[in-house]
Enzyme design. Structure first.
Site, mmCIF file in Angstrom:
data_model
loop_
_atom_site.group_PDB
_atom_site.id
_atom_site.type_symbol
_atom_site.label_atom_id
_atom_site.label_comp_id
_atom_site.label_asym_id
_atom_site.label_seq_id
_atom_site.Cartn_x
_atom_site.Cartn_y
_atom_site.Cartn_z
ATOM 1 C CG HIS A 16 -1.923 -1.026 1.352
ATOM 2 N ND1 HIS A 16 -2.071 -1.804 2.474
ATOM 3 C CD2 HIS A 16 -2.886 -1.425 0.475
ATOM 4 C CE1 HIS A 16 -3.096 -2.643 2.295
ATOM 5 N NE2 HIS A 16 -3.590 -2.448 1.085
ATOM 6 C CE LYS A 40 -14.089 -5.852 3.560
ATOM 7 N NZ LYS A 40 -13.360 -5.037 2.619
ATOM 8 N NE ARG A 89 -3.243 -7.561 -4.342
ATOM 9 C CZ ARG A 89 -3.979 -7.865 -3.283
ATOM 10 N NH1 ARG A 89 -3.421 -7.944 -2.112
ATOM 11 N NH2 ARG A 89 -5.277 -8.084 -3.389
ATOM 12 C CB SER A 127 -4.342 -6.450 4.950
ATOM 13 O OG SER A 127 -4.045 -5.210 4.370
#
Ligand code: PNS
Length: 160
Positions: A16, A40, A89, A127
């Site tokens: 990030h 979430k 990615r 993450s």
């Protein structure tokens, strides 16, 4: 161009941070927008995520960190921003990212999404992976800044 880099950042990683640095080069400044979504299952609260990002970007020029609720396009409007930055990615990002870009374009045709290809060394980094490695006692110092490593270990009760 006024750029917003949105995400969950639970927690922020070196991948990030690389996108943030490259966005500053491209756009001159960036607002990091941290999603505040209580439904979430985040490890860190939104305030903790915002604080961590502020800490690890404190030496970078022109970085603003905000949390947002609701639609990203509405937050963009409130900031007078017109460009969404997303890191890209691997091919597994493709469908999700394309869907988000199309939905955001549908919701506001004046908003552009720019994908930044993740550096090779970060293409496997997320993450979730960082949290998993930390949980099982593996080393994460190549993947996150020291402050994040410390706070994550503290959160997981791994500090002696
Ligand atoms: O880091 P993430 O979890 O992949 O980021 C996803 C995020 C926060 C960019 C996305 O979930 C989002 O923008 N949510 C806000 C709600 C919204 O605007 N939804 C419509 C576009 S999908």
């Amino acid at each position: 161009m006024k750029a917003v880099y949105p995400g969950s950042f639970d927690p922020i990683t070196n991948g990030h941070l690389d996108i943030i640095k490259r966005t500053i080069k491209l756009a001159g400044s960036v607002t990091v927008a941290v999603l505040n979504n209580p439904s979430k299952n985040s490890l860190f609260t939104v305030d903790e995520r915002v604080e961590l990002i502020k800490k690890v970007t404190r030496d970078m020029p022109n970085v603003k960190v905000e949390s947002f609720k609701g639609l990203l396009v509405d937050f963009m409007k409130s900031q007078g921003a017109d460009v969404i930055i997303r890191g890209f990615r691997t091919i597994s990002d493709y469908e999700y990212e394309l869907q988000m870009a199309h939905i955001n374009e549908h919701l506001n045709e004046n908003v552009e999404t720019i994908f930044m290809v993740a550096k090779n060394g970060y293409s496997y980094l997320s993450s979730s992976i960082v949290k998993e490695i930390a949980k099982f006692g593996g080393s994460i110092d190549d993947f996150v800044p020291y402050e994040v490593e410390y706070t994550l270990k503290q959160k997981l009760n791994l500090l002696k």
